[in-house]
Design a protein around this motif. Structure first.
Motif, PDB file in Angstrom:
ATOM      1  N   LYS A 116       0.858  -1.193   0.000  1.00  0.00           N
ATOM      2  CA  LYS A 116       0.000   0.000   0.000  1.00  0.00           C
ATOM      3  C   LYS A 116       0.890   1.238   0.000  1.00  0.00           C
ATOM      4  N   TYR A 139       0.300   5.470   0.524  1.00  0.00           N
ATOM      5  CA  TYR A 139      -0.747   6.389   0.964  1.00  0.00           C
ATOM      6  C   TYR A 139      -0.160   7.661   1.553  1.00  0.00           C
ATOM      7  N   LYS A 195      -0.078   9.840   4.582  1.00  0.00           N
ATOM      8  CA  LYS A 195      -0.357   9.627   6.003  1.00  0.00           C
ATOM      9  C   LYS A 195      -0.747  10.930   6.696  1.00  0.00           C
ATOM     10  N   GLN A 215       4.322  10.983   3.209  1.00  0.00           N
ATOM     11  CA  GLN A 215       3.963   9.910   2.280  1.00  0.00           C
ATOM     12  C   GLN A 215       4.484   8.620   2.884  1.00  0.00           C
TER      13      GLN A 215
END
Length: 145
Positions: free
Chosen positions: A13, A15, A17, A78
């Protein structure tokens, strides 16, 4: 003969944060015509979250100033979850410190450029980063334990 296990490296994953934007001097700062001075701070960290699973985070703080006024301040984090298995222990650290940040950096660059543009300023494009040099520098620093 024992069966050799195949090394595993997989992105589970990627994402955002954390993301924040501050424009403390709006709306007047939009009337300024001078070129801002851009200050950049970048950091990495990682942690094991399960057997063979690691979270790696890239954090950047971008501050744009005109004279003594802050034009904008962006803080972005990130992150990614990576599966790393059947790799010798001495090779895991470089993967976490060099390989994973290299994967995350283009996403971080896009997030920063996008948020700055959406806030009404010209995009800030982060220059490429040599994570290997940063990793080697951190390794060379004396331990503070």
């Amino acid at each position: 003969m024992s069966e050799q296990l195949q090394p595993v490296f997989a992105i589970e994953k990627i994402y955002v944060k954390d993301l924040s934007l501050e424009i403390p001097n709006a709306p007047n700062i939009f009337l300024e015509r001078d070129t801002p001075e851009i200050n950049l701070q970048l950091g990495t960290r990682n942690q094991s979250i399960d057997t063979g699973l690691y979270e790696v985070q890239l954090t950047v703080t971008v501050t744009a100033k005109i004279k003594d006024k802050i034009m904008f301040l962006v803080e972005a984090q990130q992150a990614g979850i990576f599966r790393i298995q059947n790799i010798p222990n001495e090779e895991i650290d470089p993967v976490l410190g060099i390989g994973c940040p290299n994967i995350l950096f283009p996403y971080l660059r896009e997030v920063v450029s996008d948020i700055v543009t959406r806030s009404g300023f010209p995009p800030v494009i982060l220059n490429p980063v040599n994570f290997e040099a940063i990793y080697q520098q951190k390794k060379a620093e004396p331990s503070t334990h």
